[in-house]
Scaffold this active site. Structure first.
Site, PDB file in Angstrom:
ATOM      1  N   THR A  13       0.838  -1.198   0.000  1.00 36.32           N
ATOM      2  CA  THR A  13       0.000   0.000   0.000  1.00 36.32           C
ATOM      3  C   THR A  13       0.872   1.248   0.000  1.00 36.32           C
ATOM      4  OG1 THR A  13      -0.199   0.208   2.417  1.00 36.32           O
ATOM      5  CG2 THR A  13      -1.772  -1.257   1.299  1.00 36.32           C
ATOM      6  N   SER A  15       2.452   2.707  -2.609  1.00 34.74           N
ATOM      7  CA  SER A  15       3.722   2.342  -3.264  1.00 34.74           C
ATOM      8  C   SER A  15       3.989   3.119  -4.550  1.00 34.74           C
ATOM      9  CB  SER A  15       3.760   0.841  -3.545  1.00 34.74           C
ATOM     10  OG  SER A  15       2.578   0.383  -4.160  1.00 34.74           O
ATOM     11  N   THR A  16       3.438   4.317  -4.655  1.00 32.78           N
ATOM     12  CA  THR A  16       3.686   5.119  -5.860  1.00 32.78           C
ATOM     13  C   THR A  16       4.870   6.063  -5.696  1.00 32.78           C
ATOM     14  OG1 THR A  16       2.085   6.809  -5.154  1.00 32.78           O
ATOM     15  CG2 THR A  16       1.261   5.011  -6.562  1.00 32.78           C
ATOM     16  N   GLY A  18       8.532   7.053  -2.785  1.00 26.31           N
ATOM     17  CA  GLY A  18       9.230   6.891  -1.523  1.00 26.31           C
ATOM     18  C   GLY A  18       9.508   5.462  -1.117  1.00 26.31           C
ATOM     19  N   GLY A  20       7.474   3.048  -0.212  1.00 21.30           N
ATOM     20  CA  GLY A  20       6.610   2.048  -0.839  1.00 21.30           C
ATOM     21  C   GLY A  20       7.078   1.674  -2.224  1.00 21.30           C
ATOM     22  N   TYR A 155       0.801  11.887  14.718  1.00 26.82           N
ATOM     23  CA  TYR A 155       1.586  10.937  13.930  1.00 26.82           C
ATOM     24  C   TYR A 155       2.340   9.970  14.838  1.00 26.82           C
ATOM     25  CZ  TYR A 155       5.155   9.212  10.681  1.00 26.82           C
ATOM     26  OH  TYR A 155       5.981   8.406   9.940  1.00 26.82           O
TER      27      TYR A 155
END
Length: 266
Positions: A13, A15-16, A18, A20, A155
């Site tokens: 998830t 993963s477009t 960085g 991922g 965060y």
């Protein structure tokens, strides 16, 4: 080293870009079929195309995991080609907020993206892993889960929840052949981080070359024992190990990849 991932199907998830993206590419290089997930079709298809050009196998699944409808759409697309053997819950976000500006609505947004998105994927994909008697669930966490700072309190807390749920899941998966683990990165040199550091370098007096900026950042902001920032491929390598049969005896564990930033023996 062959990690014996050929024939496995993986959903990574977020993963477009960085971490991922690096994870998806390495798992594909190890022979797995990787489902690239994101919300931008252009970015997802670009990562999938890069994997294909490199000789790997990739598919694309789009959807917002912060909603049930989005999670359903991602799972439906990701399982068109077969069941998912390995789930890497990487999708997440953070806001540059403090205790005065991180209002409850922001906490809710952060938890939807960073915690409940993982829960949605686990509840939809792990039952099939149990039935087959083999599977992997890997959470991307972080050192702030155990040693939070004053900034980004929402965060920090969401990372702690990711670590906690992964260990709880490991207990629930006892004797199933499915494992649950955490990879906890330190400060990693993804493009967005480099851009930020180059922007703030003058006010910190870190110099002008990237080597000077990186040294200054590590000295003043993220001290560690290696003396540099981590690289995405180093996080991907830890994920690949946990995804492989070589990690059959590892469950409920946290692997820190942070150069020694977290100064704890346990």
């Amino acid at each position: 080293m062959d990690l014996n991932l050929s024939g496995k199907r993986v959903l990574v998830t977020g993963s477009t870009a960085g971490l991922g993206e690096a994870i998806a590419k390495l798992l594909a290089a190890e022979g797995a079929t990787v489902v690239v997930h994101g919300r931008s079709i252009g970015r997802a298809e670009a990562v999938a195309a890069a994997i294909t050009v490199a000789g790997g196998h990739a598919e694309v699944a789009l959807g917002d995991l912060a909603t049930d409808a989005g999670a359903n759409a991602v799972v439906a697309k990701a399982t068109e080609g077969g069941t998912i053997d390995i789930l890497v819950n990487n999708a997440g976000c953070y806001h540059h907020l403090n205790w005065s500006t991180a209002l409850p609505d922001k906490w809710m947004d952060t938890y939807e993206v960073n915690v409940l998105s993982a829960v949605r994927m686990i509840q939809r994909l792990v039952p099939a892993m149990r039935e087959r008697g083999w599977g992997r669930v890997i959470q991307i966490g972080g050192g702030l889960a155990g040693q939070p700072v004053s900034m980004q309190p929402d965060y920090n807390a969401s990372l702690a929840a990711r670590h906690n749920l992964a260990v709880s899941l490991a207990r629930d998966l006892k004797d199933s052949g499915v494992t649950s683990n955490i990879v906890a990165p330190g400060a990693i040199l993804v493009p967005a981080v480099r851009e930020l550091l180059e922007t703030i370098a003058p006010q910190h007096g870190w110099g002008q070359t990237w080597e000077e900026i990186e040294r200054g950042c590590v000295r003043d902001m993220v001290p560690n024992d290696v003396g540099r920032l981590g690289r995405p491929e180093e996080i991907a390598a830890a994920v690949a190990y946990l995804a492989s049969p070589y990690a059959d005896y590892v469950s409920g564990a946290t692997i820190r990849i942070d150069g020694g930033t977290i100064r704890s023996a346990f």
